[in-house]
Design an enzyme around this catalytic site. Structure first.
Site, PDB file in Angstrom:
ATOM      1  N   ASP A 182     -69.495  77.235  21.212  1.00  0.00           N
ATOM      2  CA  ASP A 182     -68.715  76.029  20.990  1.00  0.00           C
ATOM      3  C   ASP A 182     -68.377  75.460  22.366  1.00  0.00           C
ATOM      4  OD1 ASP A 182     -67.003  74.133  19.660  1.00  0.00           O
ATOM      5  OD2 ASP A 182     -66.730  75.640  18.094  1.00  0.00           O
ATOM      6  N   HIS A 242     -64.512  75.580   9.816  1.00  0.00           N
ATOM      7  CA  HIS A 242     -63.145  76.088  10.019  1.00  0.00           C
ATOM      8  C   HIS A 242     -62.083  75.010   9.892  1.00  0.00           C
ATOM      9  CE1 HIS A 242     -64.381  74.250  13.696  1.00  0.00           C
ATOM     10  NE2 HIS A 242     -63.157  74.326  14.170  1.00  0.00           N
ATOM     11  N   ASP A 243     -62.478  73.771   9.709  1.00  0.00           N
ATOM     12  CA  ASP A 243     -61.509  72.672   9.556  1.00  0.00           C
ATOM     13  C   ASP A 243     -61.435  72.160   8.119  1.00  0.00           C
ATOM     14  OD1 ASP A 243     -61.042  72.618  12.333  1.00  0.00           O
ATOM     15  OD2 ASP A 243     -62.685  71.209  12.669  1.00  0.00           O
ATOM     16  N   GLU A 289     -70.302  67.549  17.213  1.00  0.00           N
ATOM     17  CA  GLU A 289     -69.294  67.226  16.194  1.00  0.00           C
ATOM     18  C   GLU A 289     -68.848  65.804  16.482  1.00  0.00           C
ATOM     19  OE1 GLU A 289     -64.965  68.510  14.401  1.00  0.00           O
ATOM     20  OE2 GLU A 289     -65.313  68.372  16.545  1.00  0.00           O
ATOM     21  N   ASP A 316     -67.767  70.145  20.504  1.00  0.00           N
ATOM     22  CA  ASP A 316     -66.522  69.743  19.862  1.00  0.00           C
ATOM     23  C   ASP A 316     -66.202  68.263  20.125  1.00  0.00           C
ATOM     24  OD1 ASP A 316     -64.119  71.005  18.517  1.00  0.00           O
ATOM     25  OD2 ASP A 316     -63.107  70.138  20.251  1.00  0.00           O
TER      26      ASP A 316
HETATM   27  C1  GLC Z   1     -62.557  69.885  16.496  1.00  0.00           C
HETATM   28  C2  GLC Z   1     -62.457  71.303  16.018  1.00  0.00           C
HETATM   29  C3  GLC Z   1     -61.051  71.568  15.593  1.00  0.00           C
HETATM   30  C4  GLC Z   1     -60.151  71.381  16.783  1.00  0.00           C
HETATM   31  C5  GLC Z   1     -60.349  70.010  17.420  1.00  0.00           C
HETATM   32  C6  GLC Z   1     -59.766  69.971  18.794  1.00  0.00           C
HETATM   33  O1  GLC Z   1     -62.342  68.988  15.474  1.00  0.00           O
HETATM   34  O2  GLC Z   1     -63.394  71.553  15.011  1.00  0.00           O
HETATM   35  O3  GLC Z   1     -60.881  72.842  15.042  1.00  0.00           O
HETATM   36  O4  GLC Z   1     -58.824  71.527  16.394  1.00  0.00           O
HETATM   37  O5  GLC Z   1     -61.710  69.674  17.553  1.00  0.00           O
HETATM   38  O6  GLC Z   1     -60.523  70.736  19.678  1.00  0.00           O
END
Ligand code: GLC
Ligand code: CA
Length: 556
Positions: A101, A331-332, A257, A202
């Site tokens: 990540d 995980h979100d 992401e 991320d």
């Molecule tokens: C992304 C991650 C999340 C995190 C956010 C800030 O959305 O998937 O879990 O809280 O970024 O890094």
């Protein structure tokens, strides 16, 4: 490169591990790297090709590792660099690649760069972050943090504000500063030289901010969305630079992401010419149960007709132009069987149906830990059992402002909290689901006696063995990876049906999204086909109806 060009990252199935909740090897209640190493055989048995590891770097854990204070060190709770290297080596021996990540929209406020940056306006690290003067004694603009409150924090020392799209312990890096970019690129090379196989990036869509930081439309808490800077003016320049400076020198899987990404933007991020990333995570399908203003704290359900429209738009829109990633869970996100299936009576059947629906689309599928067991949401009845700062902050902000009552807000948190995905992995029916002999950092879902890996692995008809079958089918049927997707029955409120076509082969995928028997007439061209996979034990092509949550795939 065309969509049909065969590449390993298109043919792979990726398994996401959230280390904190995966497996605790030393019984301190927190999952760790050695815990992952212990379970590589389990993953090899499932048949996945790649692990995406949520952050394992040094972090004060304000956001469970998404706030990094040292990119080149391992979080103490997770183990040592030596443990990491052993895991990587063993994973490679098992033919499993490891994707890290990459969290570089922001660092932790405890990162050396930020502690320096804060010291004075002329510190060499000042421009590593985004500092602004206030406006009329208030924040520089109306942006909100993803985790409630404003996206700006006032710093008394230098009398300026710094930007944090996430918590105030996650200051945003200034990507317009070439020094920042070079630091990130060097760090990426350092990990790639160690042997890792790529990056999940991320919120990479947020790294380039418009220089004037304009106000956005306020949401239910009075602030504009943290997504305001999505797809900013230089994001593609910076990713192209990353491609030439770093990625082109290695053979990697890269997935961005991309919150706020549109189809048009994705064509650039994930173009098949490989100028930026291999693929992106888009959020249009997972946002379908948010309200019109993008507020996720509601009990709105995902509408099947809209779901089909969105996923089909991505399937057709990127066809031949860019590559899709396929996911229901991470995980979100809440657990998919609770969200779109039935986590009670039809838990296993509906979990398998959802897996079928996703794995037969064009793109690279992602499986999130426990999804392969049909793990369900947790509904804690007390806010103090939640650990996620997103849920906790929203609870206090929205109940204090009187937007929702406490009961209402807790109900929305039960449905949508990120902690739904973060309860410990359920390994067996022993204490704490075999996750840890110590007290887990977050409570285990009490349904572990029934839902656990040990039971599932040993039973042929389990969700686990169904996922295993889908993953294997993908290996032997290039049409699953490369076939052209076409939606059928777009208006059906009950059935999701589509075809895949490659050369002289064709697949029909039919999924009943309801708990009822639904009438379905097999299209003529498929009546003499073979059943490739079905989630019920006995399949009947000529039945003219689908059983509750039935899914069936037919090949001709
Ligand atoms: C992304 C991650 C999340 C995190 C956010 C800030 O959305 O998937 O879990 O809280 O970024 O890094
Ligand atoms: Ca541990």
């Amino acid at each position: 490169m065309s969509n049909l060009e065969r590449v390993w990252w298109k043919e792979s199935v990726v398994y996401q591990i959230y280390p904190r909740s995966f497996n605790d090897s030393n019984n301190d209640g927190i999952g760790d790297i050695n815990g992952i190493t212990e379970k590589l055989e389990y993953l090899q048995n499932l048949g996945i090709d790649v692990i995406w590891l949520s952050p394992i770097y040094q972090s004060p854990n304000d956001d469970n590792g998404y706030d990094i204070s040292d990119y080149q060190a391992i979080m103490n709770e997770f183990g040592t660099m030596d443990d990491f290297e052993k895991m990587l080596k063993k994973a490679h021996e098992c033919n499993i690649k490891i994707v890290m990540d990459l969290v570089v929209n922001h660092t932790s406020d405890e990162h050396y760069w930020f502690t320096e940056s804060k010291k004075s306006k002329d510190n060499p690290y000042r421009d590593y972050y985004i500092w602004r003067d206030g406006k009329n004694g208030k924040e520089p603009n109306n942006w909100g943090s993803c985790f409630s409150g404003p996206a700006w924090e006032y710093d008394k020392e230098t009398e300026m504000y710094y930007l944090h799209l996430f918590s105030k312990k996650q200051p945003d890096l200034n990507w317009d500063n070439p020094k920042v970019r070079n630091e990130v690129f060097d760090m990426m090379k350092w990990w790639l030289d160690k042997g890792v196989d790529g990056f999940r990036m991320d919120v990479i869509s947020l790294i380039s901010k418009k220089p004037d930081l304009p106000d956005g439309k306020p949401g239910i808490n009075g602030y504009a969305s943290f997504n305001e800077p999505a797809n900013g003016p230089h994001v593609h320049d910076y990713l192209r630079e990353m491609r030439t400076e770093v990625l082109n020198k290695y053979d990697t899987l890269t997935v961005g992401e991309c919150s706020g990404v549109t189809l048009e933007e994705a064509k650039k991020y994930a173009a098949t010419d490989n100028s930026e990333l291999n693929m992106v995570f888009q959020f249009e399908h997972t946002d379908l149960d948010s309200d019109e203003n993008g507020n996720k704290w509601t009990d709105k359900k995902i509408d099947l007709v809209e779901l089909k429209a969105v996923l089909s738009k991505w399937q057709k829109g990127l066809e031949g132009i860019a590559w899709n990633s396929l996911y229901w869970c991470n995980h979100d996100q809440p657990r998919i069987v609770s969200r779109l299936g039935d986590d009670k009576e039809y838990r296993e059947i509906s979990a398998k149906m959802l897996a079928t629906c996703l794995h037969f689309m064009q793109g690279t599928p992602y499986v999130y830990q426990g999804e392969e067991l049909g793990m369900t949401n947790i509904a804690f009845d007390d806010i103090s059992d939640y650990r996620d700062l997103d849920s906790i902050n929203a609870y206090y902000e929205l109940t204090n402002k009187g937007v929702f009552s406490k009961e209402e807000m807790l109900r929305y948190i039960n449905i949508k909290s990120r902690d739904n995905a973060r309860t410990p992995m359920q390994w067996d029916d022993s204490v704490n689901a075999g996750f840890s002999k110590g007290e887990p950092w977050i409570k285990v879902n009490p349904n572990y006696k029934e839902i656990n890996a040990k039971e599932q692995v040993s039973r042929e008809s389990s969700v686990f063995n169904y996922y295993k079958k889908l993953i294997k089918l993908r290996k032997n049927n290039p049409i699953m990876v490369y076939g052209i997707y076409d939606l059928l029955l777009a208006d059906s409120k009950e059935i999701y049906a589509y075809t895949r076509t490659l050369d002289n082969k064709k697949l029909l995928v039919v999924c009943n999204f309801t708990n009822k028997f639904v009438k379905f007439d097999m299209p003529k061209e498929f009546v003499n086909g073979n059943v490739l996979v079905c989630n019920y034990e006995n399949s009947d092509i000529h039945a003219n109806e689908l059983r509750p949550y039935e899914s069936i795939v037919i090949e001709i």
